[in-house]
Scaffold this motif. Structure first.
Motif, PDB file in Angstrom:
ATOM      1  N   PHE A 167      -3.244   6.626  -0.884  1.00  0.00           N
ATOM      2  CA  PHE A 167      -3.541   7.453  -1.889  1.00  0.00           C
ATOM      3  C   PHE A 167      -4.870   7.209  -2.535  1.00  0.00           C
ATOM      4  O   PHE A 167      -5.142   7.746  -3.623  1.00  0.00           O
ATOM      5  CB  PHE A 167      -2.450   7.604  -2.849  1.00  0.00           C
ATOM      6  CG  PHE A 167      -1.251   8.236  -2.415  1.00  0.00           C
ATOM      7  CD1 PHE A 167      -1.016   9.520  -2.509  1.00  0.00           C
ATOM      8  CD2 PHE A 167      -0.161   7.577  -1.706  1.00  0.00           C
ATOM      9  CE1 PHE A 167       0.130  10.205  -2.327  1.00  0.00           C
ATOM     10  CE2 PHE A 167       1.067   8.022  -1.419  1.00  0.00           C
ATOM     11  CZ  PHE A 167       1.071   9.488  -1.582  1.00  0.00           C
ATOM     12  N   GLU A 168      -5.721   6.233  -1.726  1.00  0.00           N
ATOM     13  CA  GLU A 168      -7.249   6.153  -2.176  1.00  0.00           C
ATOM     14  C   GLU A 168      -7.083   5.211  -3.474  1.00  0.00           C
ATOM     15  O   GLU A 168      -8.124   5.458  -4.336  1.00  0.00           O
ATOM     16  CB  GLU A 168      -7.985   7.235  -2.370  1.00  0.00           C
ATOM     17  CG  GLU A 168      -8.034   8.120  -0.868  1.00  0.00           C
ATOM     18  CD  GLU A 168      -8.993   9.523  -1.191  1.00  0.00           C
ATOM     19  OE1 GLU A 168      -9.327   9.636  -2.242  1.00  0.00           O
ATOM     20  OE2 GLU A 168      -9.090   9.978  -0.028  1.00  0.00           O
ATOM     21  N   LEU A 169      -6.289   4.380  -3.641  1.00  0.00           N
ATOM     22  CA  LEU A 169      -6.152   3.576  -4.858  1.00  0.00           C
ATOM     23  C   LEU A 169      -6.463   2.193  -4.645  1.00  0.00           C
ATOM     24  O   LEU A 169      -6.480   1.671  -3.420  1.00  0.00           O
ATOM     25  CB  LEU A 169      -4.550   3.731  -5.586  1.00  0.00           C
ATOM     26  CG  LEU A 169      -4.140   4.966  -5.951  1.00  0.00           C
ATOM     27  CD1 LEU A 169      -2.834   4.927  -6.628  1.00  0.00           C
ATOM     28  CD2 LEU A 169      -5.202   5.572  -7.144  1.00  0.00           C
ATOM     29  N   THR A 170      -6.903   1.306  -5.443  1.00  0.00           N
ATOM     30  CA  THR A 170      -7.282  -0.040  -5.218  1.00  0.00           C
ATOM     31  C   THR A 170      -6.663  -1.239  -5.838  1.00  0.00           C
ATOM     32  O   THR A 170      -6.934  -2.369  -5.816  1.00  0.00           O
ATOM     33  CB  THR A 170      -8.911  -0.278  -5.304  1.00  0.00           C
ATOM     34  OG1 THR A 170      -9.041   0.187  -6.703  1.00  0.00           O
ATOM     35  CG2 THR A 170      -9.486   0.717  -4.424  1.00  0.00           C
ATOM     36  N   MET A 171      -5.456  -0.717  -7.045  1.00  0.00           N
ATOM     37  CA  MET A 171      -5.150  -1.807  -7.773  1.00  0.00           C
ATOM     38  C   MET A 171      -3.425  -1.822  -7.622  1.00  0.00           C
ATOM     39  O   MET A 171      -2.944  -0.525  -7.096  1.00  0.00           O
ATOM     40  CB  MET A 171      -5.475  -1.555  -9.237  1.00  0.00           C
ATOM     41  CG  MET A 171      -6.933  -1.977  -9.384  1.00  0.00           C
ATOM     42  SD  MET A 171      -7.350  -1.669 -10.965  1.00  0.00           S
ATOM     43  CE  MET A 171      -9.051  -1.707 -11.076  1.00  0.00           C
ATOM     44  N   PRO A 172      -2.753  -2.816  -7.766  1.00  0.00           N
ATOM     45  CA  PRO A 172      -1.316  -2.700  -7.702  1.00  0.00           C
ATOM     46  C   PRO A 172      -0.778  -1.834  -8.507  1.00  0.00           C
ATOM     47  O   PRO A 172      -1.293  -1.224  -9.584  1.00  0.00           O
ATOM     48  CB  PRO A 172      -0.988  -4.099  -7.932  1.00  0.00           C
ATOM     49  CG  PRO A 172      -2.129  -4.858  -8.495  1.00  0.00           C
ATOM     50  CD  PRO A 172      -3.332  -3.963  -8.328  1.00  0.00           C
ATOM     51  N   CYS A 173       0.421  -1.126  -8.136  1.00  0.00           N
ATOM     52  CA  CYS A 173       1.180  -0.318  -8.939  1.00  0.00           C
ATOM     53  C   CYS A 173       2.480  -0.395  -8.933  1.00  0.00           C
ATOM     54  O   CYS A 173       3.239  -0.581  -7.566  1.00  0.00           O
ATOM     55  CB  CYS A 173       0.820   1.199  -8.317  1.00  0.00           C
ATOM     56  SG  CYS A 173       1.369   2.567  -9.001  1.00  0.00           S
ATOM     57  N   SER A 174       3.574  -0.395  -9.744  1.00  0.00           N
ATOM     58  CA  SER A 174       4.921  -0.315  -9.760  1.00  0.00           C
ATOM     59  C   SER A 174       5.492   1.094 -10.014  1.00  0.00           C
ATOM     60  O   SER A 174       4.678   1.857 -10.804  1.00  0.00           O
ATOM     61  CB  SER A 174       5.398  -1.208 -10.836  1.00  0.00           C
ATOM     62  OG  SER A 174       5.009  -2.612 -10.575  1.00  0.00           O
ATOM     63  N   ALA A 175       6.614   1.228  -9.501  1.00  0.00           N
ATOM     64  CA  ALA A 175       7.074   2.801  -9.579  1.00  0.00           C
ATOM     65  C   ALA A 175       8.449   2.734  -9.654  1.00  0.00           C
ATOM     66  O   ALA A 175       9.171   1.804  -9.166  1.00  0.00           O
ATOM     67  CB  ALA A 175       6.611   3.570  -8.275  1.00  0.00           C
ATOM     68  N   LEU A 176       9.050   3.717 -10.388  1.00  0.00           N
ATOM     69  CA  LEU A 176      10.381   4.255 -10.437  1.00  0.00           C
ATOM     70  C   LEU A 176      10.892   5.518 -10.114  1.00  0.00           C
ATOM     71  O   LEU A 176       9.890   6.372 -10.487  1.00  0.00           O
ATOM     72  CB  LEU A 176      10.896   3.719 -11.907  1.00  0.00           C
ATOM     73  CG  LEU A 176      11.960   4.503 -12.613  1.00  0.00           C
ATOM     74  CD1 LEU A 176      13.240   3.655 -11.935  1.00  0.00           C
ATOM     75  CD2 LEU A 176      12.042   4.094 -14.171  1.00  0.00           C
ATOM     76  N   GLU A 177      11.898   5.705  -9.630  1.00  0.00           N
ATOM     77  CA  GLU A 177      12.334   7.290  -9.247  1.00  0.00           C
ATOM     78  C   GLU A 177      13.774   7.081  -9.199  1.00  0.00           C
ATOM     79  O   GLU A 177      14.412   6.397  -8.509  1.00  0.00           O
ATOM     80  CB  GLU A 177      11.663   7.764  -8.020  1.00  0.00           C
ATOM     81  CG  GLU A 177      12.184   9.090  -7.770  1.00  0.00           C
ATOM     82  CD  GLU A 177      11.192  10.087  -7.106  1.00  0.00           C
ATOM     83  OE1 GLU A 177      11.645  11.203  -6.737  1.00  0.00           O
ATOM     84  OE2 GLU A 177       9.949   9.520  -6.753  1.00  0.00           O
ATOM     85  N   MET A 178      14.455   8.051 -10.136  1.00  0.00           N
ATOM     86  CA  MET A 178      15.748   7.966 -10.022  1.00  0.00           C
ATOM     87  C   MET A 178      16.490   9.589 -10.118  1.00  0.00           C
ATOM     88  O   MET A 178      15.623  10.315 -10.827  1.00  0.00           O
ATOM     89  CB  MET A 178      16.527   7.143 -11.213  1.00  0.00           C
ATOM     90  CG  MET A 178      15.843   7.235 -12.524  1.00  0.00           C
ATOM     91  SD  MET A 178      16.427   6.224 -13.817  1.00  0.00           S
ATOM     92  CE  MET A 178      18.177   6.928 -14.116  1.00  0.00           C
ATOM     93  N   ASP A 179      17.480   9.634  -9.685  1.00  0.00           N
ATOM     94  CA  ASP A 179      18.314  11.253 -10.005  1.00  0.00           C
ATOM     95  C   ASP A 179      18.903  11.288 -11.594  1.00  0.00           C
ATOM     96  O   ASP A 179      19.562  10.049 -11.810  1.00  0.00           O
ATOM     97  CB  ASP A 179      19.274  11.387  -8.900  1.00  0.00           C
ATOM     98  CG  ASP A 179      19.954  12.667  -9.056  1.00  0.00           C
ATOM     99  OD1 ASP A 179      19.682  13.571  -9.998  1.00  0.00           O
ATOM    100  OD2 ASP A 179      20.838  12.969  -8.189  1.00  0.00           O
ATOM    101  N   ILE A 180      18.623  12.299 -12.225  1.00  0.00           N
ATOM    102  CA  ILE A 180      19.360  12.119 -13.549  1.00  0.00           C
ATOM    103  C   ILE A 180      20.496  13.152 -13.721  1.00  0.00           C
ATOM    104  O   ILE A 180      21.218  13.057 -14.868  1.00  0.00           O
ATOM    105  CB  ILE A 180      17.950  12.476 -14.815  1.00  0.00           C
ATOM    106  CG1 ILE A 180      17.603  14.031 -14.454  1.00  0.00           C
ATOM    107  CG2 ILE A 180      17.039  11.774 -14.519  1.00  0.00           C
ATOM    108  CD1 ILE A 180      16.815  14.582 -15.395  1.00  0.00           C
ATOM    109  N   GLU A 181      20.760  13.752 -12.902  1.00  0.00           N
ATOM    110  CA  GLU A 181      21.910  14.638 -12.968  1.00  0.00           C
ATOM    111  C   GLU A 181      23.132  13.898 -12.858  1.00  0.00           C
ATOM    112  O   GLU A 181      24.178  14.567 -13.334  1.00  0.00           O
ATOM    113  CB  GLU A 181      21.944  15.680 -11.675  1.00  0.00           C
ATOM    114  CG  GLU A 181      20.702  16.601 -11.447  1.00  0.00           C
ATOM    115  CD  GLU A 181      20.921  17.693 -10.587  1.00  0.00           C
ATOM    116  OE1 GLU A 181      22.010  17.798  -9.779  1.00  0.00           O
ATOM    117  OE2 GLU A 181      19.826  18.373 -10.142  1.00  0.00           O
TER     118      GLU A 181
END
Length: 494
Positions: free
Chosen positions: A477-491
């Protein structure tokens, strides 16, 4: 006496009002000066009906076709102009610039049936097109019309197809090469008495609607036209004024829907026409017998509440497209497209809109990539729908409301994302305990860095994942620094 110009707005669903004939007929019926017309198919005097044969080759380019004949018609210059104008209006409207339906009209007395609708390679098609003096192959025609201001817009519909649709009569005379051009041999004129109308299409329902419009609007100029009307009670009279032939049978109302009214698809459409004829301003205002209070959908209410608190936690909301490329949800995340269960778009206009997204993460990462010059850290979130295949649904897919967040900085900041998860669970009143609450446990996911990924469980059921993104994903994704992520279902929290 000065001329008066009247401007009339025609609803998008009333194709029968697109020409002067249909508009005048509708006004006369509405003013009780004309009975509501009833249309019927009339066999020719000879008893032999024309046939249009559709071959299997058309399935690769334009699979459907319908046809009809207007017999013993009398054209004047005004009628002829209106006939041609209606075709063009239908082409630009319901036909979607000929991509769904293309109309061809021919002088039946210059050709002979049965007619054949087939598809051939461009080099095998040769005929003299409308208003031309010599024959061209289909390949030559496509080059010829690239500079035509009117026809060049339709060339992309079939230009890249291996075969082109073509209609012949029994003697091999070309009637048309839809949706581009008709043949010059069968063109209609003021002297035409019998008109052969063919509609080729990718959508059979719309083809039938278009054919009905062409035939019914100009059937009044044919010697075979007939009308039918009966007396009825008040509401039946109102519907009859709206071109819906109606009569009462006991305590029921019997309404006949003509082919000119494809907009009537439910009983409520009939009641709407009755109200239009009666006059909305003439309806007495009353308090409804059933008392109801509108309420927001629970899922949307939960979404709005979460948005406010997540913004208060220091994260900025992003809104991204529901469509994306196959690479965004597969290759760039270290997955195969077959694993995603994505719903594919059959005719995507661009590579950026090939599938419906199955995850919110790519959209957030692309938003960060577009805002790399902003001061660090970048903290974004999105709460929106993804689309997943589901054979239990009548459409084969379903929407799922997801919550996703990313933290982009010089350090991964896993503790920030973990803290956001805890805050979200606190807002949802879910305790951090196994069994009846929520907990996280180590998991393997190609999107995340090995050993830096956890799965989120609520009441023993997996609802999402969080972790530090894999370096390959970040670079994709053409990024150069570390990244943390979260994804969850809210239903599940409803």
């Amino acid at each position: 006496m000065t001329d008066c110009i009247v401007s009339i707005d025609v609803p998008a669903n009333r194709y029968d009002l697109l020409c002067l004939e249909g508009l005048a007929r509708g006004l006369q019926v509405f003013k009780n000066k004309l009975d509501a017309p009833r249309y019927r198919r009339v066999s020719p005097v000879s008893g032999d009906r024309q046939r249009l044969i559709i071959t299997k080759e058309t399935a690769a380019v334009r699979p459907h076709a319908v046809a009809a004949v207007l017999r013993n018609i009398t054209f004047t210059q005004e009628r002829y102009d209106s006939f041609i104008e209606l075709q063009e209006k239908l082409h630009q409207n319901i036909c979607r610039k000929r991509s769904l339906v293309a109309i061809g009209t021919h002088d039946l007395d210059t050709i002979s049936g049965p007619f054949t609708f087939t598809a051939k390679r461009p080099g095998d098609i040769s005929f003299r097109p409308l208003n031309q003096t010599k024959e061209y192959t289909a390949t030559q025609l496509m080059s010829l019309y690239k500079t035509d201001s009117h026809l060049k817009h339709y060339l992309p519909i079939i230009e890249d197809k291996p075969v082109y649709p073509i209609i012949y009569d029994s003697n091999g005379v070309v009637l048309s090469m839809p949706p581009i051009i008709n043949g010059d041999h069968s063109k209609i004129s003021l002297q035409t008495k019998n008109v052969f109308i063919e509609c080729t299409a990718t959508d059979l329902t719309k083809a039938k609607i278009v054919l009905d419009m062409m035939v019914t609007m100009f059937s009044e100029y044919s010697d075979f036209l007939s009308f039918f009307s009966e007396s009825a009670e008040s509401i039946a009279q109102l519907l009859t004024r709206m071109c819906l032939l109606s009569q009462t049978t006991g305590d029921e109302l019997e309404v006949e829907i003509p082919p000119t009214r494809p907009d009537v698809i439910h009983a409520c459409d009939i009641m709407e026409d009755a109200a239009v004829a009666y006059g909305f301003n003439n309806i007495t205002r009353t308090i409804p017998r059933t008392y109801t209070v509108a309420n927001q959908l629970p899922l949307n209410k939960l979404t709005e509440l979460l948005r406010q608190d997540l913004a208060a936690a220091g994260f900025t909301e992003a809104l991204n497209f529901a469509l994306c490329s196959q690479e965004d949800i597969a290759d760039k995340l270290g997955k195969r497209i077959s694993e995603t269960g994505a719903v594919h778009i059959s005719n995507p206009k661009t590579a950026d809109f090939q599938v419906a997204r199955t995850t919110l993460l790519p959209g957030l990462l692309k938003t960060i990539a577009a805002n790399r010059k902003m001061p660090l850290p970048l903290k974004l979130f999105e709460i929106s729908d993804v689309v997943l295949k589901d054979q239990n649904k009548d459409v084969g897919a379903r929407n799922s409301r997801r919550f996703s967040a990313v933290y982009y900085n010089k350090t991964p900041g896993f503790e920030v994302i973990h803290g956001l998860l805890d805050r979200t669970m606190q807002l949802l009143e879910v305790k951090a305990v196994r069994g009846g609450g929520y907990h996280i446990q180590a998991a393997d996911d190609s999107t995340f860095f090995p050993g830096r990924c956890a799965e989120i469980f609520v009441c023993g059921k997996s609802v999402g994942r969080l972790g530090v993104l894999h370096p390959d994903v970040i670079s994709h994704f053409e990024l150069t620094m570390p990244c943390s992520a979260l994804e969850m279902d809210i239903e599940p929290f409803l």
